[in-house]
Design an enzyme around this catalytic site. Structure first.
Site, PDB file in Angstrom:
ATOM      1  CE  LYS A  36     -39.750   0.847   8.806  1.00  0.00           C
ATOM      2  NZ  LYS A  36     -39.263   1.240  10.101  1.00  0.00           N
ATOM      3  CE1 TYR A 257     -66.616  22.316   7.323  1.00  0.00           C
ATOM      4  CE2 TYR A 257     -64.603  21.029   7.288  1.00  0.00           C
ATOM      5  CZ  TYR A 257     -65.975  21.105   7.142  1.00  0.00           C
ATOM      6  OH  TYR A 257     -66.694  19.994   6.823  1.00  0.00           O
ATOM      7  CG  MET A 305     -62.052  13.003   6.557  1.00  0.00           C
ATOM      8  SD  MET A 305     -63.466  12.116   7.221  1.00  0.00           S
ATOM      9  CE  MET A 305     -63.565  12.801   8.862  1.00  0.00           C
TER      10      MET A 305
HETATM   11  C1  LIG Z   1     -34.608  -1.527  12.128  1.00  0.00           C
HETATM   12  C2  LIG Z   1     -34.659  -0.657  10.920  1.00  0.00           C
HETATM   13  N1  LIG Z   1     -33.689  -0.753  10.004  1.00  0.00           N
HETATM   14  C3  LIG Z   1     -33.678   0.032   8.904  1.00  0.00           C
HETATM   15  C4  LIG Z   1     -34.683   0.939   8.682  1.00  0.00           C
HETATM   16  C5  LIG Z   1     -34.617   1.816   7.466  1.00  0.00           C
HETATM   17  O1  LIG Z   1     -34.339   3.119   7.892  1.00  0.00           O
HETATM   18  P1  LIG Z   1     -34.247   4.300   6.835  1.00  0.00           P
HETATM   19  O2  LIG Z   1     -35.622   4.554   6.388  1.00  0.00           O
HETATM   20  O3  LIG Z   1     -33.665   5.427   7.610  1.00  0.00           O
HETATM   21  O4  LIG Z   1     -33.362   3.790   5.765  1.00  0.00           O
HETATM   22  C6  LIG Z   1     -35.712   1.065   9.606  1.00  0.00           C
HETATM   23  C7  LIG Z   1     -36.769   2.047   9.392  1.00  0.00           C
HETATM   24  O5  LIG Z   1     -37.193   2.779  10.237  1.00  0.00           O
HETATM   25  C8  LIG Z   1     -35.704   0.249  10.766  1.00  0.00           C
HETATM   26  O6  LIG Z   1     -36.671   0.318  11.686  1.00  0.00           O
END
Ligand SMILES: Cc1ncc(COP(=O)(O)O)c(C=O)c1O
Length: 382
Positions: A36, A257, A305
């Site tokens: 993800k 800055y 930035m």
């Molecule tokens: C539902 C779920 N499973 C697994 C993971 C993986 O977690 P980690 O990065 O601690 O391995 C995540 C990540 O946040 C998650 O949301």
């Protein structure tokens, strides 16, 4: 055009981490690579190809948009998606073999015929997942839908709150709750083949949570998930840039800055073309460091930035010299964990915060069959 800042992703490190984590998983447990958020900032597609070539058999994403990106690239490995409202295009998921998480009764109602689901129970994280009070009814209804051939239940799952905190009693409580949830599901007639609970920290430190599948996120990218436990992971991302301005300044010179840094001697200040729009936290102002020519140099004054200044002292720095913002930690360069500490956050936020305009460059042979070359550039998405 030569980028002034880039994130170099070592796919061999990702492959090494995948193999290592799969080896730590209980015998028979499959490994889901959590890709993800653009593969935790590393680039979802190159990472997906590398992990699937080195022991992971599942991909985990949050949104259906992320699942679509994987399928559009021709990756046909099993995918689980788990975060959406009730009005998403679930029929698309059914058509494309993307498994869906069901986290509320309303989500179960919204599932179209033909989907494969994993029922997520809230065992104590109090975030996503079916509320405990709703679980018995939900599994009864899901079992009924399965008997009628409307949907298939492939998994029951949950997520841990504190696996990265060894000895935290909530881990044991959640394990007990998960067992209870499985028993309630079994009583309703559901005994799905994939029970899953473990994130990176639990892979390393809570074997009782491994069940049939483990979900590796952070550790895949090389960050040790539990303080004090060294699994032997390799950090995959190096963030680097080239000096775009170098000047010698006298003592008493205000830098950046508000002049919150004032030089105390003759020194060389070096301009780094990456700022908070690229994921360099403003909290690193006057606090963080980078490496130039194998020497650590402090960040001088405010991170802006698009750029920040480094006090290189008497180092011999030329325009175009490489600056390593963070990297594997084999030399003088800071690690992503150090950056996270300076920014009062976790490494996840640093990695996923690397901006879209920073190109990702890939090294290593892990995905060579798909790439046709050991190194290539890929446009960052979104
Ligand atoms: C539902 C779920 N499973 C697994 C993971 C993986 O977690 P980690 O990065 O601690 O391995 C995540 C990540 O946040 C998650 O949301």
């Amino acid at each position: 055009m030569q980028p002034v800042a880039e994130a170099v992703v070592d796919l061999d490190a990702v492959a090494h981490n995948t193999r290592l984590l799969s080896g730590l998983a209980a015998p028979g447990a499959a490994t889901m690579a959590v890709v993800k958020a653009n593969g935790f900032g590393h680039g979802v597609l190159p990472v997906a190809r590398a992990v699937l070539a080195s022991g992971a058999t599942w991909l985990g994403v949050t949104s259906l948009a992320e699942a679509r990106q994987v399928r559009d690239a021709g990756i046909d490995a099993p995918v689980l998606a788990w975060l959406y409202g009730t009005d998403d295009d679930f029929a698309w998921a059914a058509r494309h073999g993307v498994d869906l998480s069901v986290s509320t009764p309303a989500h179960l109602d919204a599932m179209p015929p033909g989907v494969t689901v994993h029922l997520k129970v809230d065992t104590g994280l109090t975030r996503n997942g079916v509320a405990w009070a709703d679980w018995p009814d939900l599994v009864r209804r899901a079992a009924d839908l399965e008997r009628r051939g409307t949907l298939r239940v492939r998994g029951v799952w949950s997520h841990l709150a504190s696996a990265d905190d060894p000895g935290n009693p909530s881990v044991h409580r959640q394990l007990e709750r998960f067992e209870e949830a499985l028993a309630v599901a079994a009583k309703a007639g559901l005994e799905p083949p994939l029970r899953h609970l473990a994130n990176s920290a639990a892979i390393v430190d809570v074997p009782a949570a491994h069940y049939d599948l483990v979900r590796a996120g952070l550790a895949l990218y090389g960050v040790e998930p539990v303080d004090g436990v060294v699994a032997g992971l390799r950090r995959a991302m190096t963030l680097r840039a080239r000096a775009v301005n170098v000047k010698r300044v006298p003592p008493g010179t205000g830098v950046s800055y508000l002049h919150q840094y004032v030089t105390d001697r003759d020194t060389t200040v070096v301009l780094v073309p990456a700022g908070y729009a690229d994921g360099v936290p403003r909290l690193l102002s006057n606090r963080g460091a980078v490496a130039i020519g194998g020497v650590r140099c402090p960040i001088a004054g405010r991170v802006a930035m698009d750029q920040f200044v480094v006090d290189a002292g008497d180092l011999d720095v030329a325009l175009g010299d490489e600056i390593v913002l963070f990297g594997p930690g084999d030399g003088a360069e800071p690690t992503v964990e150090e950056w996270a500490a300076w920014a009062q956050t976790n490494p996840h936020e640093i990695l996923t915060g690397i901006g879209a305009r920073v190109p990702r460059t890939y090294i290593g042979n892990a995905a060579a069959p798909s790439f046709g070359a050991a190194s290539r550039k890929e446009q960052p998405h979104g």
